[in-house]
Scaffold this motif. Structure first.
Motif, PDB file in Angstrom:
ATOM      1  N   ARG A 170       0.777  -0.874  -0.300  1.00 39.13           N
ATOM      2  CA  ARG A 170       0.034  -0.065  -0.141  1.00 39.13           C
ATOM      3  C   ARG A 170       1.521   0.837  -0.384  1.00 39.13           C
ATOM      4  N   TRP A 171       0.677   1.979  -1.200  1.00 39.82           N
ATOM      5  CA  TRP A 171       1.015   3.413  -1.442  1.00 39.82           C
ATOM      6  C   TRP A 171       0.865   4.273   0.010  1.00 39.82           C
ATOM      7  N   ASN A 172       1.821   5.143   0.595  1.00 44.35           N
ATOM      8  CA  ASN A 172       0.908   5.574   1.815  1.00 44.35           C
ATOM      9  C   ASN A 172       1.659   7.015   1.333  1.00 44.35           C
ATOM     10  N   SER A 173       2.783   7.269   0.002  1.00 43.20           N
ATOM     11  CA  SER A 173       3.347   9.373  -0.079  1.00 43.20           C
ATOM     12  C   SER A 173       2.637   9.850  -0.578  1.00 43.20           C
ATOM     13  N   PRO A 174       1.658  10.580  -0.610  1.00 37.08           N
ATOM     14  CA  PRO A 174       1.018  12.556  -1.442  1.00 37.08           C
ATOM     15  C   PRO A 174       1.891  12.000  -2.324  1.00 37.08           C
ATOM     16  N   HIS A 175       1.201  12.201  -4.134  1.00 35.44           N
ATOM     17  CA  HIS A 175       2.012  13.070  -4.751  1.00 35.44           C
ATOM     18  C   HIS A 175       1.802  15.022  -4.486  1.00 35.44           C
ATOM     19  N   ALA A 176       3.104  15.411  -4.195  1.00 34.94           N
ATOM     20  CA  ALA A 176       2.869  16.584  -3.447  1.00 34.94           C
ATOM     21  C   ALA A 176       2.391  17.662  -4.452  1.00 34.94           C
ATOM     22  N   VAL A 177       1.968  17.364  -6.112  1.00 37.53           N
ATOM     23  CA  VAL A 177       1.191  18.606  -6.883  1.00 37.53           C
ATOM     24  C   VAL A 177      -0.156  18.737  -6.990  1.00 37.53           C
ATOM     25  N   LEU A 178      -0.118  17.328  -6.764  1.00 36.82           N
ATOM     26  CA  LEU A 178      -1.530  16.922  -7.385  1.00 36.82           C
ATOM     27  C   LEU A 178      -2.494  16.551  -5.521  1.00 36.82           C
ATOM     28  N   PHE A 179      -1.973  16.523  -4.578  1.00 37.69           N
ATOM     29  CA  PHE A 179      -2.064  16.976  -3.297  1.00 37.69           C
ATOM     30  C   PHE A 179      -2.418  18.477  -2.755  1.00 37.69           C
ATOM     31  N   GLU A 180      -1.237  19.413  -3.526  1.00 32.61           N
ATOM     32  CA  GLU A 180      -1.720  21.066  -2.942  1.00 32.61           C
ATOM     33  C   GLU A 180      -3.002  20.711  -3.666  1.00 32.61           C
ATOM     34  N   GLU A 181      -3.116  20.895  -4.908  1.00 34.64           N
ATOM     35  CA  GLU A 181      -4.296  20.725  -5.855  1.00 34.64           C
ATOM     36  C   GLU A 181      -6.160  20.146  -5.278  1.00 34.64           C
ATOM     37  N   THR A 182      -5.445  19.395  -4.763  1.00 36.25           N
ATOM     38  CA  THR A 182      -6.960  18.520  -4.477  1.00 36.25           C
ATOM     39  C   THR A 182      -6.961  17.878  -2.579  1.00 36.25           C
ATOM     40  N   PRO A 183      -6.662  18.558  -2.116  1.00 38.37           N
ATOM     41  CA  PRO A 183      -6.088  18.049  -0.642  1.00 38.37           C
ATOM     42  C   PRO A 183      -7.171  16.549  -0.454  1.00 38.37           C
ATOM     43  N   PHE A 184      -8.314  16.465  -0.485  1.00 40.07           N
ATOM     44  CA  PHE A 184      -9.879  15.516  -0.301  1.00 40.07           C
ATOM     45  C   PHE A 184      -9.002  14.289  -0.917  1.00 40.07           C
ATOM     46  N   LYS A 185      -8.713  14.230  -1.676  1.00 41.49           N
ATOM     47  CA  LYS A 185      -8.013  13.244  -1.919  1.00 41.49           C
ATOM     48  C   LYS A 185      -7.407  12.242  -1.624  1.00 41.49           C
ATOM     49  N   VAL A 187      -3.762  10.461  -0.946  1.00 33.98           N
ATOM     50  CA  VAL A 187      -2.650   9.734  -1.617  1.00 33.98           C
ATOM     51  C   VAL A 187      -3.197   8.771  -2.507  1.00 33.98           C
ATOM     52  N   MET A 188      -3.622   9.484  -3.676  1.00 33.65           N
ATOM     53  CA  MET A 188      -4.557   9.122  -4.582  1.00 33.65           C
ATOM     54  C   MET A 188      -3.869   8.305  -5.614  1.00 33.65           C
ATOM     55  N   HIS A 189      -4.448   7.965  -5.951  1.00 34.81           N
ATOM     56  CA  HIS A 189      -3.920   7.319  -7.476  1.00 34.81           C
ATOM     57  C   HIS A 189      -3.022   7.883  -8.565  1.00 34.81           C
ATOM     58  N   THR A 190      -2.368   7.130  -8.723  1.00 36.75           N
ATOM     59  CA  THR A 190      -0.907   7.767  -9.201  1.00 36.75           C
ATOM     60  C   THR A 190       0.242   8.710  -8.489  1.00 36.75           C
ATOM     61  N   SER A 191       0.199   8.770  -6.840  1.00 35.91           N
ATOM     62  CA  SER A 191       0.449   9.391  -6.613  1.00 35.91           C
ATOM     63  C   SER A 191       2.147   8.994  -6.742  1.00 35.91           C
ATOM     64  N   ASP A 192       2.432   7.093  -6.420  1.00 39.70           N
ATOM     65  CA  ASP A 192       3.600   6.404  -6.912  1.00 39.70           C
ATOM     66  C   ASP A 192       4.278   6.783  -8.126  1.00 39.70           C
ATOM     67  N   LEU A 193       3.633   7.780  -8.995  1.00 41.14           N
ATOM     68  CA  LEU A 193       4.744   8.093 -10.221  1.00 41.14           C
ATOM     69  C   LEU A 193       5.118   9.537 -10.167  1.00 41.14           C
ATOM     70  N   TYR A 194       4.375   9.783  -9.224  1.00 39.73           N
ATOM     71  CA  TYR A 194       5.479  11.624  -8.630  1.00 39.73           C
ATOM     72  C   TYR A 194       6.584  10.753  -8.274  1.00 39.73           C
ATOM     73  N   PHE A 195       6.353  10.303  -7.539  1.00 40.57           N
ATOM     74  CA  PHE A 195       8.234   9.087  -7.011  1.00 40.57           C
ATOM     75  C   PHE A 195       9.392   8.389  -7.713  1.00 40.57           C
ATOM     76  N   PHE A 197       9.001   9.389 -11.430  1.00 41.97           N
ATOM     77  CA  PHE A 197       9.337   9.715 -12.227  1.00 41.97           C
ATOM     78  C   PHE A 197      10.323  11.184 -11.347  1.00 41.97           C
ATOM     79  N   ASP A 198      10.490  10.568 -10.365  1.00 44.10           N
ATOM     80  CA  ASP A 198      11.312  12.055  -9.151  1.00 44.10           C
ATOM     81  C   ASP A 198      11.124  13.414  -9.249  1.00 44.10           C
ATOM     82  N   GLY A 199       9.678  13.081  -9.069  1.00 48.19           N
ATOM     83  CA  GLY A 199       8.651  15.167  -9.079  1.00 48.19           C
ATOM     84  C   GLY A 199       9.131  15.492  -9.729  1.00 48.19           C
ATOM     85  N   LYS A 200       8.756  14.958 -10.643  1.00 47.30           N
ATOM     86  CA  LYS A 200       8.875  15.675 -11.914  1.00 47.30           C
ATOM     87  C   LYS A 200       7.549  15.307 -13.058  1.00 47.30           C
TER      88      LYS A 200
END
Length: 200
Positions: A170-185, A187-195, A197-200
């Motif tokens: 279970r991935w439990n670290s949010p996508h920083a950019v998307l979390f800032e846009e929609t915090p109610f979501k 650790v949303m789907h694709t949060s793992d992709l942020y890491f 691709f090194d936060g790009k």
């Protein structure tokens, strides 16, 4: 002469960024790809195509797993903690009752009967514990429908056949950019992709 594949293009291959009017490859391609995937998930109602006995996908995946029609291979399978927020079909303010869950979540899936909905409401209790709101309740249902249960079903089936390399997470670290846009979501789907691709 072979073709070079990758985000920077190659002979006869244009990168996503080039097709979008930017330069070739480099930073930004991953962002465009992730945005397209998220857009497709959030806005498209793409049905699963079951091709029949001779096709690549001969039946629904959960039927194949339940009937033992799958290959014994190692598995690393998992999902993000709040994947359901991506698939629930609304925002927290739109979920105030079971009728909202019926309207916003269950209508996304054809063939869901009233009996199935009622059973879901029994399995996922009304807000109080463990869910604080109808949105949390609906999000968990969405997560289990789309991702959570399938991971566990396949992992259990593989383990019962003696497959050694079976891992779930279970991935439990949010996508920083998307979390800032929609915090109610969360650790949303694709949060793992942020890491990935090194936060790009």
């Amino acid at each position: 002469m072979g073709h070079r594949w990758g985000t920077d293009g190659g002979p006869g291959i244009r990168s996503v960024k080039e097709r979008e009017g930017g330069g070739g490859g480099g930073a930004g391609c991953e962002e465009v790809l992730v945005q397209r995937v998220q857009s497709a998930i959030n806005h498209a109602n793409v049905p699963l195509v079951v091709e029949g006995a001779d096709g690549f996908l001969p039946d629904l995946p959960f039927h194949l797993i339940a009937s033992g029609k799958f290959t014994n291979v190692g598995l690393v399978g998992g999902h993000c903690t709040n994947d359901g927020g991506t698939f629930v079909g609304g925002t927290p303010t739109q979920f105030n009752s079971e009728d909202d869950i019926r309207r916003l979540l269950f209508t996304r899936y054809s063939g869901v009967t009233a009996a199935t909905m009622q059973r879901a409401f029994e399995l996922y209790p009304a807000p109080g514990s463990p869910f604080k709101t109808e949105y949390e309740r609906a999000s968990q249902m969405a997560q289990d429908i789309v991702l959570g249960c399938m991971d566990l079903q396949l992992a259990q089936a593989l383990c019962s056949r003696g497959v050694d390399n079976v891992f779930t997470f279970r991935w439990n670290s949010p996508h920083a950019v998307l979390f800032e846009e929609t915090p109610f979501k969360g650790v949303m789907h694709t949060s793992d992709l942020y890491f990935l691709f090194d936060g790009k």
